[in-house]
Design a protein around this motif. Sequence first.
Motif, PDB file in Angstrom:
ATOM      1  N   ALA A  35       7.097   3.696  -3.633  1.00  0.00           N
ATOM      2  CA  ALA A  35       6.632   2.537  -4.364  1.00  0.00           C
ATOM      3  C   ALA A  35       6.278   1.553  -3.392  1.00  0.00           C
ATOM      4  CB  ALA A  35       7.924   1.844  -4.924  1.00  0.00           C
ATOM      5  N   PRO A  36       5.969   0.322  -3.367  1.00  0.00           N
ATOM      6  CA  PRO A  36       5.560  -0.764  -2.114  1.00  0.00           C
ATOM      7  C   PRO A  36       6.817  -0.975  -1.386  1.00  0.00           C
ATOM      8  CG  PRO A  36       4.616  -1.211  -4.572  1.00  0.00           C
ATOM      9  CD  PRO A  36       5.313  -0.310  -4.781  1.00  0.00           C
ATOM     10  N   GLN A  37       6.581  -1.296  -0.264  1.00  0.00           N
ATOM     11  CA  GLN A  37       7.437  -1.583   0.722  1.00  0.00           C
ATOM     12  C   GLN A  37       8.130  -0.280   1.430  1.00  0.00           C
ATOM     13  OE1 GLN A  37       7.145  -4.608   2.015  1.00  0.00           O
ATOM     14  NE2 GLN A  37       5.739  -5.313   0.226  1.00  0.00           N
ATOM     15  N   GLN A  38       7.857   0.845   1.097  1.00  0.00           N
ATOM     16  CA  GLN A  38       8.344   2.143   1.858  1.00  0.00           C
ATOM     17  C   GLN A  38       9.389   2.379   0.824  1.00  0.00           C
ATOM     18  OE1 GLN A  38       7.249   4.658   3.888  1.00  0.00           O
ATOM     19  NE2 GLN A  38       5.252   3.475   3.232  1.00  0.00           N
ATOM     20  N   LEU A  72       0.868  -1.168   0.002  1.00  0.00           N
ATOM     21  CA  LEU A  72       0.030  -0.224  -0.130  1.00  0.00           C
ATOM     22  C   LEU A  72       0.854   1.300   0.060  1.00  0.00           C
ATOM     23  CD1 LEU A  72      -2.625  -1.171   2.566  1.00  0.00           C
ATOM     24  CD2 LEU A  72      -2.526  -1.581   0.173  1.00  0.00           C
ATOM     25  N   ILE A  73       0.411   2.335  -0.679  1.00  0.00           N
ATOM     26  CA  ILE A  73       1.245   3.437  -0.923  1.00  0.00           C
ATOM     27  C   ILE A  73       0.510   4.712  -0.561  1.00  0.00           C
ATOM     28  CG2 ILE A  73       2.551   4.897  -2.660  1.00  0.00           C
ATOM     29  CD1 ILE A  73       2.660   2.368  -4.502  1.00  0.00           C
ATOM     30  N   GLN A  74       0.996   5.426   0.199  1.00  0.00           N
ATOM     31  CA  GLN A  74       0.450   6.793   0.547  1.00  0.00           C
ATOM     32  C   GLN A  74       1.813   7.797   0.777  1.00  0.00           C
ATOM     33  OE1 GLN A  74      -2.484   6.796   3.784  1.00  0.00           O
ATOM     34  NE2 GLN A  74      -2.325   8.698   4.324  1.00  0.00           N
ATOM     35  N   GLY A  75       1.383   8.836   0.391  1.00  0.00           N
ATOM     36  CA  GLY A  75       2.519   9.903   0.746  1.00  0.00           C
ATOM     37  C   GLY A  75       2.826  10.854  -0.519  1.00  0.00           C
ATOM     38  N   PRO A  76       3.423  11.921  -0.049  1.00  0.00           N
ATOM     39  CA  PRO A  76       3.497  13.025  -1.133  1.00  0.00           C
ATOM     40  C   PRO A  76       4.889  12.586  -2.219  1.00  0.00           C
ATOM     41  CG  PRO A  76       4.826  13.790   0.786  1.00  0.00           C
ATOM     42  CD  PRO A  76       4.121  12.511   1.062  1.00  0.00           C
ATOM     43  N   ALA A  77       4.792  13.340  -3.437  1.00  0.00           N
ATOM     44  CA  ALA A  77       5.734  13.137  -4.316  1.00  0.00           C
ATOM     45  C   ALA A  77       6.667  14.438  -4.491  1.00  0.00           C
ATOM     46  CB  ALA A  77       5.295  12.716  -5.738  1.00  0.00           C
ATOM     47  N   THR A  78       7.770  14.441  -5.064  1.00  0.00           N
ATOM     48  CA  THR A  78       8.477  15.650  -5.370  1.00  0.00           C
ATOM     49  C   THR A  78       8.580  15.807  -6.925  1.00  0.00           C
ATOM     50  OG1 THR A  78       9.916  15.469  -3.631  1.00  0.00           O
ATOM     51  CG2 THR A  78      10.721  16.779  -5.154  1.00  0.00           C
ATOM     52  N   LEU A  79       8.453  16.873  -7.347  1.00  0.00           N
ATOM     53  CA  LEU A  79       8.543  17.051  -8.954  1.00  0.00           C
ATOM     54  C   LEU A  79       9.480  17.927  -9.321  1.00  0.00           C
ATOM     55  CD1 LEU A  79       6.485  16.045 -11.266  1.00  0.00           C
ATOM     56  CD2 LEU A  79       5.306  18.331 -11.035  1.00  0.00           C
ATOM     57  N   PRO A 122      17.744  14.009  -7.960  1.00  0.00           N
ATOM     58  CA  PRO A 122      18.484  14.265  -9.350  1.00  0.00           C
ATOM     59  C   PRO A 122      19.665  15.324  -9.506  1.00  0.00           C
ATOM     60  CG  PRO A 122      15.988  13.997  -9.501  1.00  0.00           C
ATOM     61  CD  PRO A 122      16.513  14.060  -8.194  1.00  0.00           C
ATOM     62  N   ALA A 123      20.448  15.169 -10.099  1.00  0.00           N
ATOM     63  CA  ALA A 123      21.656  16.111 -10.268  1.00  0.00           C
ATOM     64  C   ALA A 123      21.130  17.550 -10.278  1.00  0.00           C
ATOM     65  CB  ALA A 123      22.650  15.916 -11.385  1.00  0.00           C
ATOM     66  N   THR A 124      21.327  18.580  -9.468  1.00  0.00           N
ATOM     67  CA  THR A 124      21.036  19.777  -9.487  1.00  0.00           C
ATOM     68  C   THR A 124      21.294  20.750 -10.522  1.00  0.00           C
ATOM     69  OG1 THR A 124      22.734  20.586  -7.970  1.00  0.00           O
ATOM     70  CG2 THR A 124      20.479  19.855  -7.215  1.00  0.00           C
ATOM     71  N   SER A 125      22.555  20.361 -11.440  1.00  0.00           N
ATOM     72  CA  SER A 125      22.842  20.789 -12.563  1.00  0.00           C
ATOM     73  C   SER A 125      21.990  20.642 -13.750  1.00  0.00           C
ATOM     74  CB  SER A 125      24.213  20.351 -12.868  1.00  0.00           C
ATOM     75  OG  SER A 125      24.466  18.965 -13.222  1.00  0.00           O
ATOM     76  N   ALA A 126      21.104  19.479 -13.623  1.00  0.00           N
ATOM     77  CA  ALA A 126      20.355  19.191 -14.675  1.00  0.00           C
ATOM     78  C   ALA A 126      18.696  19.203 -14.413  1.00  0.00           C
ATOM     79  CB  ALA A 126      20.750  17.779 -15.450  1.00  0.00           C
ATOM     80  N   TRP A 127      18.497  19.122 -13.156  1.00  0.00           N
ATOM     81  CA  TRP A 127      17.058  19.050 -12.685  1.00  0.00           C
ATOM     82  C   TRP A 127      16.968  20.194 -11.825  1.00  0.00           C
ATOM     83  CZ3 TRP A 127      14.030  16.282 -15.527  1.00  0.00           C
ATOM     84  CH2 TRP A 127      14.724  15.260 -16.372  1.00  0.00           C
ATOM     85  N   THR A 128      15.682  20.931 -11.850  1.00  0.00           N
ATOM     86  CA  THR A 128      15.124  21.733 -10.656  1.00  0.00           C
ATOM     87  C   THR A 128      13.977  21.241  -9.972  1.00  0.00           C
ATOM     88  OG1 THR A 128      16.042  23.668 -12.360  1.00  0.00           O
ATOM     89  CG2 THR A 128      14.571  24.312 -10.553  1.00  0.00           C
ATOM     90  N   ASP A 129      14.122  21.390  -8.748  1.00  0.00           N
ATOM     91  CA  ASP A 129      12.714  21.170  -8.043  1.00  0.00           C
ATOM     92  C   ASP A 129      11.940  22.186  -8.008  1.00  0.00           C
ATOM     93  OD1 ASP A 129      11.126  20.460  -5.549  1.00  0.00           O
ATOM     94  OD2 ASP A 129      12.696  19.903  -4.411  1.00  0.00           O
ATOM     95  N   LEU A 130      10.695  21.709  -8.544  1.00  0.00           N
ATOM     96  CA  LEU A 130       9.748  22.513  -8.627  1.00  0.00           C
ATOM     97  C   LEU A 130       8.796  23.001  -7.329  1.00  0.00           C
ATOM     98  CD1 LEU A 130       7.941  21.249 -11.836  1.00  0.00           C
ATOM     99  CD2 LEU A 130       9.667  22.912 -11.594  1.00  0.00           C
ATOM    100  N   GLY A 131       9.458  22.784  -6.162  1.00  0.00           N
ATOM    101  CA  GLY A 131       9.011  23.026  -4.901  1.00  0.00           C
ATOM    102  C   GLY A 131       7.629  22.294  -4.467  1.00  0.00           C
ATOM    103  N   GLY A 132       6.933  23.146  -3.827  1.00  0.00           N
ATOM    104  CA  GLY A 132       5.638  22.542  -3.042  1.00  0.00           C
ATOM    105  C   GLY A 132       4.711  22.339  -4.055  1.00  0.00           C
ATOM    106  N   THR A 133       3.803  21.285  -3.892  1.00  0.00           N
ATOM    107  CA  THR A 133       2.742  21.076  -4.550  1.00  0.00           C
ATOM    108  C   THR A 133       1.623  20.911  -3.820  1.00  0.00           C
ATOM    109  OG1 THR A 133       2.905  18.859  -4.499  1.00  0.00           O
ATOM    110  CG2 THR A 133       3.784  19.809  -6.351  1.00  0.00           C
ATOM    111  N   GLN A 134       0.390  20.998  -4.304  1.00  0.00           N
ATOM    112  CA  GLN A 134      -1.049  20.907  -3.443  1.00  0.00           C
ATOM    113  C   GLN A 134      -2.001  19.941  -4.045  1.00  0.00           C
ATOM    114  OE1 GLN A 134      -4.126  24.090  -2.288  1.00  0.00           O
ATOM    115  NE2 GLN A 134      -2.495  24.263  -0.925  1.00  0.00           N
ATOM    116  N   ASP A 135      -2.646  18.932  -3.461  1.00  0.00           N
ATOM    117  CA  ASP A 135      -3.262  17.963  -3.751  1.00  0.00           C
ATOM    118  C   ASP A 135      -2.678  16.844  -4.366  1.00  0.00           C
ATOM    119  OD1 ASP A 135      -5.687  19.375  -2.805  1.00  0.00           O
ATOM    120  OD2 ASP A 135      -5.922  20.633  -4.457  1.00  0.00           O
ATOM    121  N   GLY A 136      -1.463  16.628  -4.138  1.00  0.00           N
ATOM    122  CA  GLY A 136      -0.614  15.579  -4.652  1.00  0.00           C
ATOM    123  C   GLY A 136      -0.240  15.939  -6.354  1.00  0.00           C
ATOM    124  N   VAL A 137       0.627  14.868  -6.507  1.00  0.00           N
ATOM    125  CA  VAL A 137       0.976  14.852  -7.902  1.00  0.00           C
ATOM    126  C   VAL A 137       0.448  13.502  -8.572  1.00  0.00           C
ATOM    127  CG1 VAL A 137       3.112  14.753  -9.279  1.00  0.00           C
ATOM    128  CG2 VAL A 137       3.101  16.094  -7.458  1.00  0.00           C
TER     129      VAL A 137
END
Length: 186
Positions: A132-135, A8-15, A34-49
């Motif tokens: 993913a499953p199993q935390q 069973l899965i529950q919890g937020p995701a990062t984009l 992910p490498a910060t040189s190639a990927w940018t964290d889009l910050g907080g989300t609301q109502d999940g991803v």
Amino acid sequence: MSVNTGNLIQGPATLYSGAFGATEPTDAAVNSTPATSAWTDLGGTQDGVKFGADQTYSELEVDQITLRVGSRLTKADYTIETSLAEATLENLSLTLNGGTSASGAGWKSYEPNVTSSATQPNYFAVILDGYAPQQFRRRIIGRKVLNVDSVDLAYTKDKQTLIPAKFAVHFVSGSIAPIHIVDQTS
């Protein structure tokens, strides 16, 4: 059938966002940022991803059999959808699929792209890092995406301003899948 509660899965995701064709993290690095040189964290989300897969099949039928005898995939539509809670100009630019940014001492600005509809849009890539499953961790990579949702910035006294985003995944090539999903297993 017995239930495995570890699945069973529950919890937020990062984009994260990156340029189309950006170097992707290896499958072995599924539990790493992910490498910060190639990927940018889009910050907080609301109502999940949310990752969505909408597949359309055409029926095959014959006169002699009453049941559907087969199906053929005629359309596939993959999306990654959220509401970006950090209403920055950078997130606005991403959801408007590019544009022009400028900054100076004490200010920054953004103007959307208003070129001809015949011009190739600025595709980009996104990574959804969730559970993913199993935390363990699950990573979903959309390799070539554009935001296809309407963008509105609502300023009200009793609600948070959000930037809606629905990133539609596009065909990359015959040898590169548009989506890559990897689960950590240990």
